[in-house]
Design a protein around this motif. Structure first.
Motif, PDB file in Angstrom:
ATOM      1  N   VAL A   1      -9.899   1.498 -14.362  1.00 14.29           N
ATOM      2  CA  VAL A   1      -8.738   2.093 -13.692  1.00 14.29           C
ATOM      3  C   VAL A   1      -9.010   3.568 -13.390  1.00 14.29           C
ATOM      4  O   VAL A   1      -8.731   4.049 -12.289  1.00 14.29           O
TER       5      VAL A   1
ATOM      6  N   PHE B   1      -5.823  -1.966 -11.285  1.00 13.87           N
ATOM      7  CA  PHE B   1      -4.712  -1.560 -12.149  1.00 13.87           C
ATOM      8  C   PHE B   1      -3.975  -2.774 -12.716  1.00 13.87           C
ATOM      9  O   PHE B   1      -3.634  -2.807 -13.901  1.00 13.87           O
ATOM     10  N   ARG B   2      -3.748  -3.794 -11.894  1.00 16.73           N
ATOM     11  CA  ARG B   2      -3.030  -4.992 -12.361  1.00 16.73           C
ATOM     12  C   ARG B   2      -3.836  -5.754 -13.413  1.00 16.73           C
ATOM     13  O   ARG B   2      -3.259  -6.318 -14.344  1.00 16.73           O
TER      14      ARG B   2
ATOM     15  N   GLU C   1      -4.944  -1.195  -6.678  1.00 18.14           N
ATOM     16  CA  GLU C   1      -3.858  -1.952  -7.301  1.00 18.14           C
ATOM     17  C   GLU C   1      -4.372  -3.205  -8.016  1.00 18.14           C
ATOM     18  O   GLU C   1      -3.852  -3.579  -9.071  1.00 18.14           O
TER      19      GLU C   1
ATOM     20  N   ARG D   1      -9.100   5.148  -9.715  1.00 20.00           N
ATOM     21  CA  ARG D   1      -8.228   6.261  -9.307  1.00 20.00           C
ATOM     22  C   ARG D   1      -9.033   7.292  -8.510  1.00 20.00           C
ATOM     23  O   ARG D   1      -8.599   7.753  -7.450  1.00 20.00           O
TER      24      ARG D   1
ATOM     25  N   ALA E   1      -2.671  10.162 -10.830  1.00 23.14           N
ATOM     26  CA  ALA E   1      -1.620   9.849 -11.798  1.00 23.14           C
ATOM     27  C   ALA E   1      -0.410  10.716 -11.498  1.00 23.14           C
ATOM     28  O   ALA E   1      -0.584  11.870 -11.095  1.00 23.14           O
ATOM     29  N   PRO E   2       0.778  10.250 -11.621  1.00 24.51           N
ATOM     30  CA  PRO E   2       1.206   8.998 -12.233  1.00 24.51           C
ATOM     31  C   PRO E   2       1.349   7.834 -11.250  1.00 24.51           C
ATOM     32  O   PRO E   2       1.868   6.791 -11.615  1.00 24.51           O
ATOM     33  N   LYS E   3       0.878   8.003 -10.028  1.00 27.13           N
ATOM     34  CA  LYS E   3       1.020   6.932  -9.036  1.00 27.13           C
ATOM     35  C   LYS E   3       0.303   5.667  -9.502  1.00 27.13           C
ATOM     36  O   LYS E   3      -0.743   5.730 -10.153  1.00 27.13           O
ATOM     37  N   THR E   4       0.881   4.535  -9.180  1.00 31.06           N
ATOM     38  CA  THR E   4       0.269   3.240  -9.512  1.00 31.06           C
ATOM     39  C   THR E   4       0.143   2.366  -8.272  1.00 31.06           C
ATOM     40  O   THR E   4      -0.167   1.189  -8.380  1.00 31.06           O
ATOM     41  N   THR E   5       0.400   2.960  -7.118  1.00 32.95           N
ATOM     42  CA  THR E   5       0.248   2.222  -5.863  1.00 32.95           C
ATOM     43  C   THR E   5      -0.581   3.048  -4.905  1.00 32.95           C
ATOM     44  O   THR E   5      -0.754   4.250  -5.075  1.00 32.95           O
TER      45      THR E   5
ATOM     46  N   GLN F   1      -5.735  -4.422 -15.689  1.00 32.01           N
ATOM     47  CA  GLN F   1      -5.518  -3.672 -16.931  1.00 32.01           C
ATOM     48  C   GLN F   1      -4.099  -3.896 -17.448  1.00 32.01           C
ATOM     49  O   GLN F   1      -3.903  -4.168 -18.630  1.00 32.01           O
ATOM     50  N   GLN F   2      -3.114  -3.800 -16.593  1.00 27.76           N
ATOM     51  CA  GLN F   2      -1.726  -3.964 -17.016  1.00 27.76           C
ATOM     52  C   GLN F   2      -1.440  -5.383 -17.491  1.00 27.76           C
ATOM     53  O   GLN F   2      -0.756  -5.584 -18.490  1.00 27.76           O
TER      54      GLN F   2
END
Length: 127
Positions: A22, A46-47, A43, A26, A33-37, A49-50
């Motif tokens: 991630v 990121f998904r 994405e 980035r 950060a803190p954006k996640t899109t 990891q989440q």
């Protein structure tokens, strides 16, 4: 409980790898950060990891309950299977989100086997 510990180590090491991915994504795709899109490529990373965090909530307690009440060796093997399924899930998701099904299904299946098996083992053996 050494096999359960080794499976836990493998799963958490894999999770740490996803965290590092991630951070790299980035920088690569310019998502601060803190954006996640942003970029669909970011994405997906990121998904993975989440979603792994979400799955760890089911997996880790179930792994330990199973290892304690049923079998340390079998818990370790199932735990390594879970980690391999997460790696498959990640590879599928990184390539194309629509291809993530087999890895996701295997991850969930192992988690449920550990949960149900561990619960039955605890009920049969008692406290």
């Amino acid at each position: 409980m050494r096999f359960t510990i080794l499976a836990t180590f493998a799963a958490l090491t894999t999770y740490c790898w996803f965290l590092l991915k991630v951070g790299q994504a980035r920088r690569k795709f310019g998502v601060e950060a803190p954006k996640t899109t942003g970029s669909a490529d970011f994405e997906r990373v990121f998904r993975v990891q989440q979603n792994t965090v979400e799955q760890l909530v089911l997996f880790l307690p179930s792994l330990w309950i199973f290892g304690f009440y049923v079998s340390d060796v079998l818990a370790g093997l199932l735990g390594l299977g879970w980690t391999a399924a997460r790696a498959l899930y990640a590879a599928e998701y990184y390539d194309d989100a629509k291809k993530r099904g087999p890895g996701a299904a295997l991850t969930f299946l192992v988690g449920i086997v550990l949960l149900i098996g561990g619960t039955i083992g605890a009920l049969v053996k008692g406290g």
